[in-house]
Design a protein around this motif. Structure first.
Motif, short mmCIF file in Angstrom:
data_model
loop_
_atom_site.label_atom_id
_atom_site.label_comp_id
_atom_site.label_asym_id
_atom_site.label_seq_id
_atom_site.Cartn_x
_atom_site.Cartn_y
_atom_site.Cartn_z
N TYR A 61 0.76 -1.04 0.14
CA TYR A 61 0.05 0.04 0.01
C TYR A 61 0.74 1.26 0.03
N GLU A 62 0.53 2.48 -0.66
CA GLU A 62 0.86 3.62 -0.38
C GLU A 62 -0.13 4.51 -0.18
N GLY A 63 -0.18 5.24 1.09
CA GLY A 63 -0.96 6.01 1.67
C GLY A 63 -1.19 7.48 1.07
N VAL A 64 -2.23 7.89 0.73
CA VAL A 64 -2.56 9.16 0.09
C VAL A 64 -3.24 10.04 1.07
N ASN A 65 -2.83 10.95 1.92
CA ASN A 65 -3.77 11.69 2.78
C ASN A 65 -3.89 10.80 4.12
N ARG A 66 -3.24 9.49 4.24
CA ARG A 66 -3.45 8.67 5.36
C ARG A 66 -2.23 7.83 5.63
N ARG A 67 -2.33 7.33 6.78
CA ARG A 67 -1.26 6.15 7.10
C ARG A 67 -1.75 4.89 6.61
N VAL A 68 -0.73 3.94 6.20
CA VAL A 68 -0.96 2.45 5.88
C VAL A 68 0.16 1.88 6.63
N PRO A 69 -0.30 0.40 6.51
CA PRO A 69 0.73 -0.47 7.07
C PRO A 69 2.11 -0.37 6.61
N VAL A 70 3.27 -0.44 7.38
CA VAL A 70 4.45 -0.43 6.80
C VAL A 70 5.41 -1.62 6.90
N TYR A 71 5.42 -2.18 7.90
CA TYR A 71 6.25 -3.14 8.48
C TYR A 71 6.16 -4.63 7.63
N VAL A 72 5.05 -4.78 7.50
CA VAL A 72 4.41 -5.99 6.85
C VAL A 72 5.09 -6.12 5.24
N PHE A 73 5.17 -4.99 4.77
CA PHE A 73 5.85 -4.66 3.46
C PHE A 73 7.21 -4.42 3.62
N LYS A 74 8.05 -4.97 4.60
CA LYS A 74 9.34 -4.58 4.49
C LYS A 74 10.16 -5.50 3.27
N SER A 75 9.73 -6.60 3.04
CA SER A 75 10.24 -7.39 1.80
C SER A 75 9.06 -8.23 1.24
N THR A 76 9.28 -8.79 -0.15
CA THR A 76 8.48 -9.73 -0.64
C THR A 76 8.37 -11.25 0.02
N GLN A 77 7.28 -11.53 0.31
CA GLN A 77 7.29 -12.82 1.10
C GLN A 77 6.33 -13.91 0.06
N ILE A 78 7.18 -14.86 -0.38
CA ILE A 78 6.55 -15.88 -1.44
C ILE A 78 5.30 -16.64 -0.95
N ASN A 79 5.57 -17.16 0.52
CA ASN A 79 4.84 -18.12 1.02
C ASN A 79 4.69 -17.86 2.39
N THR A 80 3.63 -17.59 3.12
CA THR A 80 3.62 -17.28 4.62
C THR A 80 2.26 -17.52 5.10
N ASN A 81 1.96 -17.23 6.36
CA ASN A 81 0.81 -17.55 6.95
C ASN A 81 0.45 -16.29 8.14
N PHE A 82 -0.66 -16.47 8.54
CA PHE A 82 -1.25 -15.36 9.65
C PHE A 82 -0.09 -15.57 10.85
N PHE A 83 0.33 -16.74 11.25
CA PHE A 83 1.16 -16.75 12.47
C PHE A 83 2.50 -16.43 12.18
N ASP A 84 3.09 -16.54 10.99
CA ASP A 84 4.54 -16.29 10.84
C ASP A 84 4.62 -14.81 10.15
N SER A 85 3.63 -13.97 10.12
CA SER A 85 3.90 -12.77 9.56
C SER A 85 3.25 -11.51 10.31
N LEU A 86 3.24 -10.47 9.65
CA LEU A 86 2.49 -9.44 10.17
C LEU A 86 1.12 -9.04 9.54
N VAL A 87 0.59 -9.92 8.95
CA VAL A 87 -0.56 -9.73 8.16
C VAL A 87 -1.67 -9.28 9.11
#
Length: 327
Positions: free
Chosen positions: A124-150
């Motif tokens: 995400y890129e925020g326009v006049n708002r905040r958006v999540p940042v840390y979840v997008f620190k790197s591309t993750q090919i295959n993850t899940n709810f428990f091992d990520s910041l989704v």
């Protein structure tokens, strides 16, 4: 190949819909495999006329469909129709006042297709708002709810495998006016081990329009207390009934409470409420906390989240409200 349905719920988007559509139709590398499915929620402006003229101007009748309905007051019914009507392999929910980055659909689709992903989250890129940042620190090919910041991105403004989303047997509740995304996102996250995150470049421009007409932005505004808690109870019910192990369920409670005590609950108690309303909010929060394993997960939390949870365990209204004011 029939690749992606871009599903757009809209209401009175005459000022914004062209930018949204341009950002989709300009993706020439994949557009022939895209279905644009627009559900208009009883607009009273020129939204439908603008879309119809756009279709004729660019001769894209085969790729773009407009469905109309009586006004329901929110996007939930429209999004449910998109789930039912979509004819492509993936559904990408896009709001009519937002827009996409160049090549975002193909970047997300390719990542998901290569890895048979059930959920693909684009940066995400925020326009006049905040958006999540840390979840997008790197591309993750295959993850899940428990091992990520989704858990930081509980919106549905992402791509879902169509058959997977339908198989969850959950739909948007039209009586939930705030954060109606959360229950759907939580169900999608918990029932798959195949989530992909595309972070190499922006995909989705998430816009907050300042002083726009015919718009109601509930986040941060003074909404009725009971309305605020609806999505929380529903999301916790999703966790409670999810087809996961008990160990995973406890961890899901912990992760979601961690998010709420970082963001959602803090925002609620910073709203400009009367003392009576704030007391009422605290009473509902205590009920939520005790019903959905709050005391159990308190020792599993860390830092100020654990301290905040301990105040809930002790039912300490005064200290709780004063503490959240400075967070």
């Amino acid at each position: 190949m029939l690749k992606v349905t871009v599903g757009i719920p809209c209401y009175n988007e005459s000022k914004n819909i062209l930018k949204c559509l341009d950002s989709i139709t300009s993706q020439s590398d994949i557009f022939q495999g895209i279905e644009v499915l627009i559900v208009d929620d009883g607009s009273t402006d020129d939204t439908i006329k603008i879309i119809e003229n756009y279709k004729k101007q660019y001769n894209i009748n085969g790729n773009m469909k407009i469905l109309t309905q009586k006004n329901t007051g929110g996007p939930s019914t429209a999004r449910n129709r998109i789930i039912e009507e979509a004819e492509r392999e993936y559904i990408f929910f896009v709001d009519g006042d937002d827009y996409l980055a160049e090549n975002s659909i193909s970047n997300m689709y390719s990542l998901g297709k290569e890895n048979d992903s059930d959920v693909i989250i684009g940066k995400y890129e925020g326009v006049n708002r905040r958006v999540p940042v840390y979840v997008f620190k790197s591309t993750q090919i295959n993850t899940n709810f428990f091992d990520s910041l989704v858990k930081d991105t509980m919106s549905v403004l992402k791509m879902f495998k169509t058959e997977y989303l339908r198989s969850l047997n959950i739909r948007f509740r039209k009586d939930i006016r705030l954060a109606e995304h959360h229950p759907i996102a939580m169900s999608a996250y918990l029932h798959t081990k195949k989530i992909s995150i595309y972070a190499d470049s922006p995909c989705y421009y998430w816009v907050r329009h300042i002083n726009s007409e015919n718009k109601t932005h509930l986040t941060g505004s003074v909404i009725p207390v009971d309305e605020f808690y609806k999505y929380l109870f529903e999301t916790f019910e999703v966790i409670k009934n999810a087809r996961i192990t008990e160990k995973e369920r406890t961890e899901a409670y912990r992760i979601y409470w961690d998010r709420l005590l970082t963001l959602d609950i803090v925002t609620e108690f910073k709203r400009n409420r009367t003392e009576l309303e704030r007391n009422h909010s605290f009473a509902i929060l205590l009920r939520l906390f005790n019903k959905y394993e709050g005391p159990l997960i308190t020792p599993l939390l860390t830092g100020y989240k654990r301290y905040t949870a301990m105040l809930l365990c002790n039912k300490d209204y005064l200290l709780f409200t004063e503490y959240l004011k400075i967070k």
